[in-house]
Enzyme design. Structure first.
Site, PDB file in Angstrom:
ATOM      1  N   LYS A 129       0.864  -1.182   0.000  1.00 17.92           N
ATOM      2  CA  LYS A 129       0.000   0.000   0.000  1.00 17.92           C
ATOM      3  C   LYS A 129       0.898   1.228   0.000  1.00 17.92           C
ATOM      4  O   LYS A 129       2.044   1.161   0.459  1.00 17.92           O
ATOM      5  CB  LYS A 129      -0.889  -0.010   1.252  1.00 17.92           C
ATOM      6  CG  LYS A 129      -2.094   0.883   1.166  1.00 17.92           C
ATOM      7  CD  LYS A 129      -3.270   0.211   0.474  1.00 17.92           C
ATOM      8  CE  LYS A 129      -4.407   1.179   0.237  1.00 17.92           C
ATOM      9  NZ  LYS A 129      -5.626   0.540  -0.246  1.00 17.92           N
ATOM     10  N   ASP A 169      -7.017   4.523  -4.330  1.00 19.33           N
ATOM     11  CA  ASP A 169      -7.686   4.392  -3.023  1.00 19.33           C
ATOM     12  C   ASP A 169      -8.279   5.776  -2.768  1.00 19.33           C
ATOM     13  O   ASP A 169      -8.503   6.541  -3.732  1.00 19.33           O
ATOM     14  CB  ASP A 169      -6.683   3.968  -1.939  1.00 19.33           C
ATOM     15  CG  ASP A 169      -7.351   3.615  -0.605  1.00 19.33           C
ATOM     16  OD1 ASP A 169      -7.916   2.519  -0.505  1.00 19.33           O
ATOM     17  OD2 ASP A 169      -7.331   4.434   0.339  1.00 19.33           O
TER      18      ASP A 169
HETATM   19  P1  NDP Z   1     -12.866   8.211  -2.524  1.00 17.80           P
HETATM   20  O1  NDP Z   1     -11.783   9.190  -2.330  1.00 17.80           O
HETATM   21  O2  NDP Z   1     -13.435   8.023  -3.882  1.00 17.80           O
HETATM   22  O3  NDP Z   1     -14.095   8.556  -1.545  1.00 17.80           O
HETATM   23  C1  NDP Z   1     -13.923   8.589  -0.176  1.00 17.80           C
HETATM   24  C2  NDP Z   1     -15.238   9.004   0.450  1.00 17.80           C
HETATM   25  O4  NDP Z   1     -15.136   8.825   1.856  1.00 17.80           O
HETATM   26  C3  NDP Z   1     -15.573  10.473   0.231  1.00 17.80           C
HETATM   27  O5  NDP Z   1     -16.963  10.637   0.208  1.00 17.80           O
HETATM   28  C4  NDP Z   1     -14.953  11.129   1.463  1.00 17.80           C
HETATM   29  O6  NDP Z   1     -15.565  12.357   1.837  1.00 17.80           O
HETATM   30  C5  NDP Z   1     -15.207  10.100   2.521  1.00 17.80           C
HETATM   31  N1  NDP Z   1     -14.152  10.185   3.554  1.00 17.80           N
HETATM   32  C6  NDP Z   1     -12.820  10.005   3.372  1.00 17.80           C
HETATM   33  N2  NDP Z   1     -12.165  10.221   4.516  1.00 17.80           N
HETATM   34  C7  NDP Z   1     -13.099  10.547   5.414  1.00 17.80           C
HETATM   35  C8  NDP Z   1     -13.044  10.881   6.781  1.00 17.80           C
HETATM   36  N3  NDP Z   1     -11.872  10.936   7.438  1.00 17.80           N
HETATM   37  N4  NDP Z   1     -14.216  11.127   7.404  1.00 17.80           N
HETATM   38  C9  NDP Z   1     -15.403  11.068   6.746  1.00 17.80           C
HETATM   39  N5  NDP Z   1     -15.500  10.766   5.433  1.00 17.80           N
HETATM   40  C10 NDP Z   1     -14.366  10.508   4.791  1.00 17.80           C
HETATM   41  O7  NDP Z   1     -12.300   6.827  -1.933  1.00 17.80           O
HETATM   42  P2  NDP Z   1     -12.814   5.335  -2.194  1.00 17.80           P
HETATM   43  O8  NDP Z   1     -14.279   5.333  -2.395  1.00 17.80           O
HETATM   44  O9  NDP Z   1     -11.938   4.739  -3.213  1.00 17.80           O
HETATM   45  O10 NDP Z   1     -12.449   4.635  -0.799  1.00 17.80           O
HETATM   46  C11 NDP Z   1     -13.368   4.537   0.286  1.00 17.80           C
HETATM   47  C12 NDP Z   1     -12.941   3.410   1.215  1.00 17.80           C
HETATM   48  O11 NDP Z   1     -12.900   2.171   0.486  1.00 17.80           O
HETATM   49  C13 NDP Z   1     -11.547   3.552   1.827  1.00 17.80           C
HETATM   50  O12 NDP Z   1     -11.551   2.983   3.118  1.00 17.80           O
HETATM   51  C14 NDP Z   1     -10.682   2.677   0.920  1.00 17.80           C
HETATM   52  O13 NDP Z   1      -9.507   2.223   1.563  1.00 17.80           O
HETATM   53  C15 NDP Z   1     -11.654   1.538   0.653  1.00 17.80           C
HETATM   54  N6  NDP Z   1     -11.344   0.736  -0.514  1.00 17.80           N
HETATM   55  C16 NDP Z   1     -11.269   1.294  -1.763  1.00 17.80           C
HETATM   56  C17 NDP Z   1     -11.012   0.514  -2.859  1.00 17.80           C
HETATM   57  C18 NDP Z   1     -11.041   1.063  -4.242  1.00 17.80           C
HETATM   58  O14 NDP Z   1     -10.980   0.259  -5.188  1.00 17.80           O
HETATM   59  N7  NDP Z   1     -11.151   2.353  -4.449  1.00 17.80           N
HETATM   60  C19 NDP Z   1     -10.716  -0.930  -2.724  1.00 17.80           C
HETATM   61  C20 NDP Z   1     -10.908  -1.445  -1.377  1.00 17.80           C
HETATM   62  C21 NDP Z   1     -11.185  -0.621  -0.335  1.00 17.80           C
HETATM   63  P3  NDP Z   1     -14.773  13.744   1.593  1.00 17.80           P
HETATM   64  O15 NDP Z   1     -14.855  13.981   0.120  1.00 17.80           O
HETATM   65  O16 NDP Z   1     -15.539  14.709   2.416  1.00 17.80           O
HETATM   66  O17 NDP Z   1     -13.369  13.530   2.082  1.00 17.80           O
END
Ligand code: NDP
Length: 448
Positions: A129, A169
């Site tokens: 990662k 991510d």
């Molecule tokens: P994105 O950046 O596309 O979206 C993240 C979302 O989560 C946004 O809506 C963001 O809101 C919110 N968010 C992030 N940090 C925080 C926080 N500290 N508190 C509240 N809301 C938060 O990321 P992904 O959708 O790709 O990832 C989301 C989760 O899924 C993560 O845990 C990631 O590790 C996991 N994941 C992702 C994969 C992938 O293929 N993308 C694969 C496996 C797991 P804001 O815009 O306000 O920050």
């Protein structure tokens, strides 16, 4: 406490001592180690070869300076990371996270989890990662490009299709992968699609990769529901976040007959009793890069709850898809009290240990991230297969492969939990099943 458990407790204490201050990493390690007692009791060779201690120590950790200039010409300095955790099953594989909260402890927790997740997919990929404390929010396209180019100017020497293959991510989507791929190509003078996944469809990307994590998590929950002779049909669902994982979780839930009534971001919650308008969310988030608060500008009936807690909205299925530790013990208790029967983690480690205990005690269907969200990395591995064969598969074919992988992960976790005397406990099932495959490969490879 048995002798084996005492030994494992000692290993955990050692991890605390060797990795001070990295609380998320400690949490991820403890959660896995707590499941491993019965495994090492059956496999004394794992203790003898110190497999657990070796798994907890990354093979390589790279930390580097990322200097770049903003649009005003001012010099900015961020920190870049790549933790190459375990290559027993294949090249290191795992995403890059760009978020101001990133530090070594976050990348190590994610890298550690990634090893077991990748093992569970059944595909030949090790775990790693990376990321940076760079915050893409509010940056212009040019600033994001300059940052990505500087980040890759160091990272390129550590990655490669047979070595380490990063993906996206939080904060890293198609745009960022594009800029990083461009810089990699420029520095190395090689067009090597296999070096990154999550690429654009016209230059080596795979159909379904964008949808994969959300779709996969929903397929996993669907299997958990089926195992209880139930389905998504008519279920009220809530999905935290409004990024990549959340959007495609909402899409697949809706296709399977569920109704999503709420999503969120770090500022607040949208509640739409009629069911979320996904086309609008995609337009706001994917096209215009705006905040979900703007949903109510055109949908007056919906509510925006600033600083709201999405877990207080009653639902039958909850799918945390934002970030780590977003469901605490109290939130978990509220969900259960309000009639939640299934939780599928699209995010990594979104539930605190207290929250996990509440779900397990209540015996609801609880799918931990390392099993439930493995569809993203699995489809990344499918992208690597297509790149290696200079091939590109149809959407239907790729989605079917993803669904089969998720069904397989579910049955492996389910059966392992039964075999180890904890029926229905997907945490134990996922940890043990993921661990054994890596451990056997490490034994076979000798002391490396
Ligand atoms: P994105 O950046 O596309 O979206 C993240 C979302 O989560 C946004 O809506 C963001 O809101 C919110 N968010 C992030 N940090 C925080 C926080 N500290 N508190 C509240 N809301 C938060 O990321 P992904 O959708 O790709 O990832 C989301 C989760 O899924 C993560 O845990 C990631 O590790 C996991 N994941 C992702 C994969 C992938 O293929 N993308 C694969 C496996 C797991 P804001 O815009 O306000 O920050």
């Amino acid at each position: 406490m048995g002798q084996v458990d005492e030994k494992i407790e000692g290993m955990y204490q050692e991890v605390l001592k060797r990795n001070p201050g990295e609380t998320e990493f400690h949490q991820a390690v403890l959660e896995v180690l707590e499941s491993l007692g019965p495994v090492v009791a059956k496999h004394p060779e794992f203790l003898e070869r110190k497999i657990i201690q070796r798994i907890c120590e990354p093979e390589r950790q790279i930390i580097f300076r990322v200097p770049w200039q903003n649009d005003k010409g001012e010099v900015q300095i961020n920190r870049g990371f790549r933790v190459e955790f375990n290559s027993a099953l294949g090249p290191y594989k795992g995403g890059l996270r760009f978020h101001p909260s990133v530090y070594l402890g976050i990348i190590k927790f994610l890298g550690f989890e990634q090893c077991f997740k990748n093992s569970l997919t059944g595909l030949p990929i090790g775990g790693g990662k990376g990321g940076s404390d760079f915050d893409p929010k509010g940056k212009t396209d040019d600033e994001v490009m300059r940052f990505c180019q500087s980040f890759m100017t160091e990272l390129y020497r550590h990655i490669g299709e047979h070595t380490d293959v990063p993906a996206g991510d939080i904060g890293v989507g198609g745009r960022e992968i594009g800029y990083m791929f461009g810089q990699y190509k420029r520095i190395t003078n090689r067009y090597e699609p296999g070096v990154l996944t999550g690429k654009g469809l016209t230059w080596g990307g795979s159909l379904v990769r964008t949808e994969a994590t959300g779709y996969g998590a929903t397929f996993f929950v669907n299997e958990m529901l089926k195992a209880r002779k139930d389905s998504f049909d008519g279920k009220i669902c809530t999905v935290s976040g409004s990024g990549n994982v959340a959007i495609y979780t909402i899409e697949k839930i809706t296709q399977l007959g569920g109704k999503c009534v709420a999503c969120s971001d770090s500022n607040g919650v949208i509640y739409d009793e009629k069911g979320l308008d996904l086309d609008l969310i995609k337009q706001l988030k994917e096209v215009e890069r705006r905040r979900i608060q703007d949903y109510t500008a055109t949908h007056k009936h919906a509510k925006y709850i600033a600083k709201g807690n999405i877990w207080e909205i009653p639902c039958q299925v909850a799918m945390p898809s934002a970030t780590q530790n977003e469901i605490n013990g109290k939130d978990a208790a509220t969900l259960v009290k309000n009639g939640c029967i299934a939780v599928g983690e699209g995010a990594n480690m979104p539930t605190t240990p207290e929250g996990v205990k509440v779900f397990l005690d209540a015996r609801i269907a609880y799918g931990p991230g390392k099993a439930a969200n493995a569809g993203g990395v699995a489809t990344s591995a499918l992208e690597m297969q297509q790149n290696a064969g200079r091939d590109s598969w149809t959407f239907e074919y790729t989605e079917k492969k993803l669904e089969d992988i998720m069904i397989n992960i579910h049955s492996n976790c389910y059966e392992t939990a039964e075999e180890y005397g904890a029926p229905g406990n997907y945490v134990l099932g996922a940890n043990i099943c993921g661990f054994i495959k890596i451990a056997n490969a490490m034994v076979a490879h000798g002391l490396v």
